[in-house]
Design an enzyme around this catalytic site. Structure first.
Site, PDB file in Angstrom:
ATOM      1  N   SER A   1       0.863  -1.191   0.000  1.00 13.96           N
ATOM      2  CA  SER A   1       0.000   0.000   0.000  1.00 13.96           C
ATOM      3  C   SER A   1       0.892   1.231   0.000  1.00 13.96           C
ATOM      4  O   SER A   1       2.071   1.146   0.368  1.00 13.96           O
ATOM      5  CB  SER A   1      -0.860   0.004   1.268  1.00 13.96           C
ATOM      6  OG  SER A   1      -1.575   1.210   1.396  1.00 13.96           O
TER       7      SER A   1
ATOM      8  N   TYR B   1      -2.098  -0.512  11.084  1.00 14.65           N
ATOM      9  CA  TYR B   1      -2.228  -0.920   9.678  1.00 14.65           C
ATOM     10  C   TYR B   1      -0.943  -0.633   8.909  1.00 14.65           C
ATOM     11  O   TYR B   1      -0.423  -1.508   8.198  1.00 14.65           O
ATOM     12  CB  TYR B   1      -3.418  -0.190   9.044  1.00 14.65           C
ATOM     13  CG  TYR B   1      -3.626  -0.494   7.574  1.00 14.65           C
ATOM     14  CD1 TYR B   1      -4.124  -1.722   7.149  1.00 14.65           C
ATOM     15  CD2 TYR B   1      -3.320   0.457   6.596  1.00 14.65           C
ATOM     16  CE1 TYR B   1      -4.311  -1.997   5.800  1.00 14.65           C
ATOM     17  CE2 TYR B   1      -3.502   0.195   5.249  1.00 14.65           C
ATOM     18  CZ  TYR B   1      -3.996  -1.027   4.854  1.00 14.65           C
ATOM     19  OH  TYR B   1      -4.176  -1.299   3.519  1.00 14.65           O
TER      20      TYR B   1
HETATM   21  N1  LIG Z   1      -8.901  -0.216  -0.561  1.00 11.44           N
HETATM   22  C1  LIG Z   1      -7.814   0.526  -0.590  1.00 11.44           C
HETATM   23  O1  LIG Z   1      -7.882   1.769  -0.716  1.00 11.44           O
HETATM   24  C2  LIG Z   1      -6.458  -0.106  -0.476  1.00 11.44           C
HETATM   25  C3  LIG Z   1      -5.335   0.727  -0.601  1.00 11.44           C
HETATM   26  C4  LIG Z   1      -4.066   0.161  -0.511  1.00 11.44           C
HETATM   27  C5  LIG Z   1      -3.917  -1.196  -0.297  1.00 11.44           C
HETATM   28  N2  LIG Z   1      -5.034  -1.975  -0.163  1.00 11.44           N
HETATM   29  C6  LIG Z   1      -4.811  -3.404   0.078  1.00 11.44           C
HETATM   30  O2  LIG Z   1      -5.515  -4.150  -0.886  1.00 11.44           O
HETATM   31  C7  LIG Z   1      -5.971  -5.379  -0.326  1.00 11.44           C
HETATM   32  C8  LIG Z   1      -7.460  -5.519  -0.525  1.00 11.44           C
HETATM   33  O3  LIG Z   1      -8.128  -4.412   0.071  1.00 11.44           O
HETATM   34  P1  LIG Z   1      -9.682  -4.170  -0.175  1.00 11.44           P
HETATM   35  O4  LIG Z   1      -9.953  -2.758   0.176  1.00 11.44           O
HETATM   36  O5  LIG Z   1     -10.054  -4.697  -1.499  1.00 11.44           O
HETATM   37  O6  LIG Z   1     -10.293  -5.108   0.988  1.00 11.44           O
HETATM   38  P2  LIG Z   1     -11.816  -5.568   1.243  1.00 11.44           P
HETATM   39  O7  LIG Z   1     -12.105  -5.293   2.698  1.00 11.44           O
HETATM   40  O8  LIG Z   1     -12.748  -5.014   0.219  1.00 11.44           O
HETATM   41  O9  LIG Z   1     -11.713  -7.141   1.012  1.00 11.44           O
HETATM   42  C9  LIG Z   1     -10.923  -7.906   1.842  1.00 11.44           C
HETATM   43  C10 LIG Z   1     -11.428  -9.334   1.844  1.00 11.44           C
HETATM   44  O10 LIG Z   1     -10.602 -10.111   2.725  1.00 11.44           O
HETATM   45  C11 LIG Z   1     -11.456 -10.989   3.451  1.00 11.44           C
HETATM   46  N3  LIG Z   1     -10.786 -11.403   4.688  1.00 11.44           N
HETATM   47  C12 LIG Z   1     -10.684 -10.726   5.861  1.00 11.44           C
HETATM   48  N4  LIG Z   1     -10.024 -11.446   6.759  1.00 11.44           N
HETATM   49  C13 LIG Z   1      -9.674 -12.608   6.167  1.00 11.44           C
HETATM   50  C14 LIG Z   1      -8.976 -13.758   6.596  1.00 11.44           C
HETATM   51  N5  LIG Z   1      -8.501 -13.849   7.854  1.00 11.44           N
HETATM   52  N6  LIG Z   1      -8.782 -14.778   5.737  1.00 11.44           N
HETATM   53  C15 LIG Z   1      -9.277 -14.694   4.461  1.00 11.44           C
HETATM   54  N7  LIG Z   1      -9.972 -13.642   3.998  1.00 11.44           N
HETATM   55  C16 LIG Z   1     -10.164 -12.598   4.838  1.00 11.44           C
HETATM   56  C17 LIG Z   1     -12.712 -10.182   3.701  1.00 11.44           C
HETATM   57  O11 LIG Z   1     -13.821 -11.012   4.038  1.00 11.44           O
HETATM   58  C18 LIG Z   1     -12.874  -9.453   2.376  1.00 11.44           C
HETATM   59  O12 LIG Z   1     -13.676 -10.180   1.468  1.00 11.44           O
HETATM   60  C19 LIG Z   1      -5.543  -5.348   1.142  1.00 11.44           C
HETATM   61  O13 LIG Z   1      -4.356  -6.076   1.318  1.00 11.44           O
HETATM   62  C20 LIG Z   1      -5.330  -3.873   1.418  1.00 11.44           C
HETATM   63  O14 LIG Z   1      -4.401  -3.652   2.450  1.00 11.44           O
HETATM   64  C21 LIG Z   1      -6.292  -1.470  -0.246  1.00 11.44           C
END
Ligand SMILES: NC(=O)c1ccc[n+]([C@@H]2O[C@H](COP(=O)([O-])OP(=O)(O)OC[C@H]3O[C@@H](n4cnc5c(N)ncnc54)[C@H](O)[C@@H]3O)[C@@H](O)[C@H]2O)c1
Length: 256
Positions: free
Chosen positions: A141, A154
């Protein structure tokens, strides 16, 4: 089309957001996709959707922080599809806490966000060795690199993911396994949407807000599929000379 033809990919947390977009894009590109997701309803929905569109998918309910469950998921994936070529370590819990974070909050963030990807990689790597190599893409990220208010739990975890990416790349090069991270800026997924809505902003207002869309050179928030395309590149043979990199997919956020 067919950029991942014949490959088998595990995508953790593929029930929503970036993971879902990645699983769907990988299936469009010819991969068989294992949806390793803790939420059964969401995981099943994504797998069914891929299969309805003519793709190959398998949902395996998985908690990435539970080693026995991870082992079972990997065994199930191999039974179903015969091999594993690609792992996308995407699952996340957003524990957003500052100095007052409790030990339990620190443990929860690190169990899922750091130990989770480490455990899944640990059990996938022997399968990749059997087929002569593979590609691992972790989700870092902008938060791996910057300070954000009330984000210590985080951002420290995401910094660990970026460091772990480099170490895994070094250790696994001899096995022909490349390890990289995609590092997004703000992406319109459930966490960003709910935080913006809590602040009284719809998507258009969030895009224009100086601390959301406005903080990126491109002055907007990404769609999950824009991140999935970067993950696709890193996972594909097109990235054959790319390992140990943390690729910014951040609309220029960290260039400012
Ligand atoms: N959304 C953003 O702005 C953003 C920015 C930078 C990085 N990221 C990274 O991208 C990735 C995805 O983020 P997102 O926003 O799409 O997340 P999200 O919350 O939309 O989806 C995450 C998924 O992970 C699942 N999950 C949670 N705990 C779990 C576990 N213990 N085992 C298996 N599955 C599990 C959840 O049920 C969910 O379906 C993450 O690693 C996040 O750190 C996101």
């Amino acid at each position: 089309m067919n950029r991942l033809q014949g490959k088998v990919a595990i995508v953790t947390g593929a029930g929503a957001g970036i993971g879902r977009a990645t699983a769907e894009l990988f299936a469009e590109e010819g991969a068989s996709v294992v949806i390793a997701e803790i939420d059964a309803e969401k995981g099943n929905e994504v797998a069914q959707g891929i299969m309805r569109s003519g793709g190959r998918a398998l949902f395996v309910q998985t908690d990435v922080s539970d080693e026995a469950g991870v082992q079972q998921m990997v065994a199930h994936a191999v039974r179903a599809f015969g091999r594993i070529d690609i792992l996308v370590n995407n699952a996340v819990v957003f524990v957003l806490r500052g100095i007052e974070a409790t030990p339990e909050e620190w443990r929860r963030s690190f169990d899922v966000n750091v130990m989770g990807p480490a455990l899944v990689a640990k059990h996938v790597v022997p399968e990749m060795r059997k087929v002569g190599g593979g590609a691992i893409v972790n989700l870092g990220s902008i938060s791996s690199y910057i300070a954000q208010p009330q984000h210590a739990t985080y951002n420290a975890a995401k910094a660990a993911v970026s460091a772990m990416t480099r170490c895994m790349a070094l250790d696994l090069a001899k096995d022909n396994i490349r390890v990289n991270a995609a590092c997004p800026g703000a992406v319109w997924t459930q966490i960003v949407e709910s935080r913006c809505r809590d602040a009284g902003m719809d998507r258009a207002a969030a895009e224009a807000d100086p601390s959301w869309g406005g903080a990126h050179i491109l002055k907007r928030i990404a769609d999950p599929r824009e991140i999935a395309f970067a993950i696709l590149f890193l996972a594909s043979d097109e990235a054959s000379f790319v390992t140990g990199s943390n690729m910014m997919v951040d609309g220029g956020y960290t260039a400012l």
